[in-house]
Motif scaffolding. Structure first.
Motif, mmCIF file in Angstrom:
data_model
loop_
_atom_site.group_PDB
_atom_site.id
_atom_site.type_symbol
_atom_site.label_atom_id
_atom_site.label_comp_id
_atom_site.label_asym_id
_atom_site.label_seq_id
_atom_site.Cartn_x
_atom_site.Cartn_y
_atom_site.Cartn_z
ATOM 1 N N LEU A 1 0.851 -1.253 0.009
ATOM 2 C CA LEU A 1 0.081 -0.160 0.092
ATOM 3 C C LEU A 1 0.826 1.423 -0.076
ATOM 4 N N LYS A 2 2.085 1.050 0.731
ATOM 5 C CA LYS A 2 2.867 2.546 0.658
ATOM 6 C C LYS A 2 3.577 2.454 -0.615
ATOM 7 N N LYS A 3 3.898 1.398 -1.227
ATOM 8 C CA LYS A 3 4.547 1.274 -2.499
ATOM 9 C C LYS A 3 3.655 2.152 -3.597
ATOM 10 N N TYR A 4 2.362 1.810 -3.445
ATOM 11 C CA TYR A 4 1.200 2.303 -4.346
ATOM 12 C C TYR A 4 1.019 3.519 -4.240
ATOM 13 N N GLN A 5 1.231 4.156 -2.981
ATOM 14 C CA GLN A 5 1.183 5.524 -2.722
ATOM 15 C C GLN A 5 2.018 6.441 -3.331
ATOM 16 N N VAL A 6 3.413 5.905 -3.219
ATOM 17 C CA VAL A 6 4.534 6.539 -4.058
ATOM 18 C C VAL A 6 4.335 6.257 -5.670
ATOM 19 N N PHE A 7 4.182 5.054 -6.085
ATOM 20 C CA PHE A 7 3.721 4.827 -7.481
ATOM 21 C C PHE A 7 2.658 5.723 -8.092
ATOM 22 N N ALA A 8 1.638 5.813 -7.385
ATOM 23 C CA ALA A 8 0.483 6.514 -7.888
ATOM 24 C C ALA A 8 0.887 8.078 -8.041
ATOM 25 N N TYR A 9 1.497 8.822 -7.025
ATOM 26 C CA TYR A 9 1.891 10.153 -6.747
ATOM 27 C C TYR A 9 2.835 10.357 -7.992
ATOM 28 N N LEU A 10 3.849 9.422 -8.267
ATOM 29 C CA LEU A 10 4.511 9.962 -9.435
ATOM 30 C C LEU A 10 4.107 9.860 -10.619
ATOM 31 N N LYS A 11 3.229 8.825 -10.828
ATOM 32 C CA LYS A 11 2.556 8.423 -12.068
ATOM 33 C C LYS A 11 1.641 10.010 -12.449
ATOM 34 N N ARG A 12 0.780 10.268 -11.420
ATOM 35 C CA ARG A 12 0.067 11.452 -11.502
ATOM 36 C C ARG A 12 0.985 12.820 -12.039
ATOM 37 N N LEU A 13 2.080 12.852 -11.637
ATOM 38 C CA LEU A 13 3.001 13.841 -11.907
ATOM 39 C C LEU A 13 3.353 13.790 -13.491
ATOM 40 N N GLY A 14 3.301 12.386 -14.182
ATOM 41 C CA GLY A 14 3.729 12.378 -15.301
ATOM 42 C C GLY A 14 4.915 11.428 -15.552
ATOM 43 N N TYR A 15 5.448 10.999 -14.369
ATOM 44 C CA TYR A 15 6.804 10.385 -14.639
ATOM 45 C C TYR A 15 6.441 8.835 -15.234
ATOM 46 N N LEU A 16 7.601 8.240 -15.851
ATOM 47 C CA LEU A 16 7.589 6.798 -16.398
ATOM 48 C C LEU A 16 8.218 5.952 -15.115
ATOM 49 N N ILE A 17 7.592 4.902 -14.788
ATOM 50 C CA ILE A 17 7.982 4.110 -13.630
ATOM 51 C C ILE A 17 7.846 2.623 -13.936
ATOM 52 N N LYS A 18 9.109 1.858 -13.511
ATOM 53 C CA LYS A 18 9.189 0.482 -13.730
ATOM 54 C C LYS A 18 9.891 0.010 -12.189
ATOM 55 N N GLU A 19 9.433 -1.147 -12.060
ATOM 56 C CA GLU A 19 9.788 -1.760 -10.875
ATOM 57 C C GLU A 19 11.396 -2.047 -11.067
ATOM 58 N N TYR A 20 11.846 -2.040 -10.043
ATOM 59 C CA TYR A 20 13.582 -2.190 -10.155
ATOM 60 C C TYR A 20 14.004 -3.665 -10.198
ATOM 61 N N PHE B 1 12.058 1.292 -7.247
ATOM 62 C CA PHE B 1 11.513 1.713 -8.572
ATOM 63 C C PHE B 1 12.579 2.420 -9.367
ATOM 64 N N ASN B 2 12.595 2.242 -10.759
ATOM 65 C CA ASN B 2 13.602 3.110 -11.675
ATOM 66 C C ASN B 2 12.367 4.108 -12.117
ATOM 67 N N VAL B 3 12.715 5.271 -12.207
ATOM 68 C CA VAL B 3 11.913 6.405 -12.743
ATOM 69 C C VAL B 3 12.639 7.387 -13.733
ATOM 70 N N TRP B 4 11.686 7.578 -14.655
ATOM 71 C CA TRP B 4 12.292 8.451 -15.842
ATOM 72 C C TRP B 4 11.315 9.559 -15.879
ATOM 73 N N LYS B 5 12.187 10.693 -16.378
ATOM 74 C CA LYS B 5 11.279 11.991 -16.651
ATOM 75 C C LYS B 5 10.461 11.581 -17.927
ATOM 76 N N PRO B 6 9.409 12.299 -18.058
ATOM 77 C CA PRO B 6 8.616 12.582 -19.392
ATOM 78 C C PRO B 6 9.463 12.439 -20.634
ATOM 79 N N ARG B 7 9.155 11.415 -21.490
ATOM 80 C CA ARG B 7 9.932 11.555 -22.879
ATOM 81 C C ARG B 7 9.224 10.932 -23.693
ATOM 82 N N ASN B 8 9.308 11.181 -25.146
ATOM 83 C CA ASN B 8 8.603 10.587 -26.352
ATOM 84 C C ASN B 8 9.241 9.296 -26.784
#
Length: 353
Positions: free
Chosen positions: A149-168, A236-243
């Motif tokens: 649940l804590k992981k999901y809170q961080v995951f959803a927060y970053l996704k709403r900001l537009g970041y690209l996320i994959k599990e490490y 998590f591995n996180v990337w800035k928004p990119r095309n």
């Protein structure tokens, strides 16, 4: 309930502060609070509606993954992984990705059964999804433990900001580069008074500071020489928004996030840094410039004041300190999501004065 109670009076020029919102014991304030709570509860209880074209059907399996039979949309740029079963290509989502799409209203999840497993194995040619039991948001939340649940809170927060996320996934796609670590003097003291100040005159602070360097410093990537054991992991591995993002050829992550409940010790920090993906160092190559640009740059350099040049040196120094090493971001869920960045800085190779 009157809608006027929730409208702001723009013409009201009265200034409010925190004391105006403290309980005053009046029925007026209690009624306003009760009406606001009723409005919030009514909004939460509303059914989430989405267009049929944007809706995806998924089946939740015993492996705690959701299989998408007909993937569509832009969600799968960084979500899930593809797998071929009996000649058909399906996309599999983990629990965090499934819950995020379910909460957005873009995914309908059914609970898989034995008949559906026979369909995936090729024993049955046709299968009706409507025969399965539909899972709602409350059901899916019950599948998550407290850590998920804590992981999901961080995951959803970053996704709403537009970041690209994959599990490490470890250093599977990006093996750690080999860095040459130079030899440095680890002596605590350098005979300051016997060889330094008694037989030499100093005309600037730089030489004095160099002589006073009595505390040994650690170099970047020095922790790679030792294997540190720790319970802390990167999640998590996180990337800035990119095309040009591609799951088949993952670029180096912009950020790497570790979920924590308490601040790590120094050995834990070294262990995390050893798991960080860092691109190989490239030689500094300056782009070619024509003669006109060179003359213009020289003219601009002459017009710069000493203060401007000093600021440029400070910016260059700070950039080297922040980007020469590795960094990892700690995420803590406590009345919201808080982030702390830990970076290693090479004070040995960058002059501070």
């Amino acid at each position: 309930m009157n809608d006027d109670d929730f409208k702001l009076d723009i013409e009201d020029e009265e200034v409010y502060n925190l004391k105006d919102f403290e309980p005053d014991g009046t029925d007026y304030q209690q009624n306003k609070l009760s009406n606001s709570l009723d409005l919030i509860y009514s909004l939460i209880s509303e059914e989430i509606k989405t267009h049929e074209k944007n809706c995806i059907v998924g089946i939740y399996l015993k492996t705690q993954e959701t299989i998408i039979l007909k993937p569509k949309g832009n969600f799968f740029r960084d979500f899930g992984y593809s797998k071929t079963l009996n000649g058909n290509i399906y996309v599999f989502l983990n629990k965090l990705e499934s819950l995020y799409l379910l909460q957005r209203g873009n995914l309908i999840i059914y609970l898989g059964n034995e008949k559906f497993n026979h369909y995936l194995d090729g024993y049955i040619n046709n299968f009706n999804v409507n025969e399965l039991y539909s899972l709602n948001l409350q059901h899916f939340y019950s599948f998550l433990c407290s850590s998920d649940l804590k992981k999901y809170q961080v995951f959803a927060y970053l996704k709403r900001l537009g970041y690209l996320i994959k599990e490490y996934d470890g250093l599977k796609n990006h093996p750690p580069p080999i860095f040459q670590i130079g030899v440095q003097d680890k002596s605590m003291y350098q005979d300051i008074f016997t060889k330094g100040f008694r037989d030499k005159h100093y005309f600037g602070y730089k030489e004095i500071f160099e002589r006073l360097r009595v505390i040994p410093s650690a170099q970047n990537f020095e922790s790679l020489q030792k294997n540190y054991e720790s319970d802390f992991e990167i999640h998590f591995n996180v990337w800035k928004p990119r095309n040009n993002f591609s799951k088949k050829n993952l670029p180096v992550p912009d950020f790497m996030i570790c979920m924590v409940d308490e601040f790590p010790k120094i050995n834990d920090v070294y262990s995390l840094l050893n798991k960080v993906i860092k691109p190989e160092k490239k030689s500094d190559t300056k782009p070619k410039s024509n003669k006109v640009q060179t003359r213009n740059n020289l003219k601009k350099d002459k017009e710069k004041t000493e203060r401007d040049k000093e600021r440029e040196r400070e910016r260059e120094r700070d950039f080297k300190l922040k980007n020469n090493g590795r960094n990892v971001i700690l995420a803590k869920v406590d009345n919201g999501v808080n982030f702390i960045s830990l970076s290693e800085m090479d004070f040995e190779s960058v002059s501070l004065y």
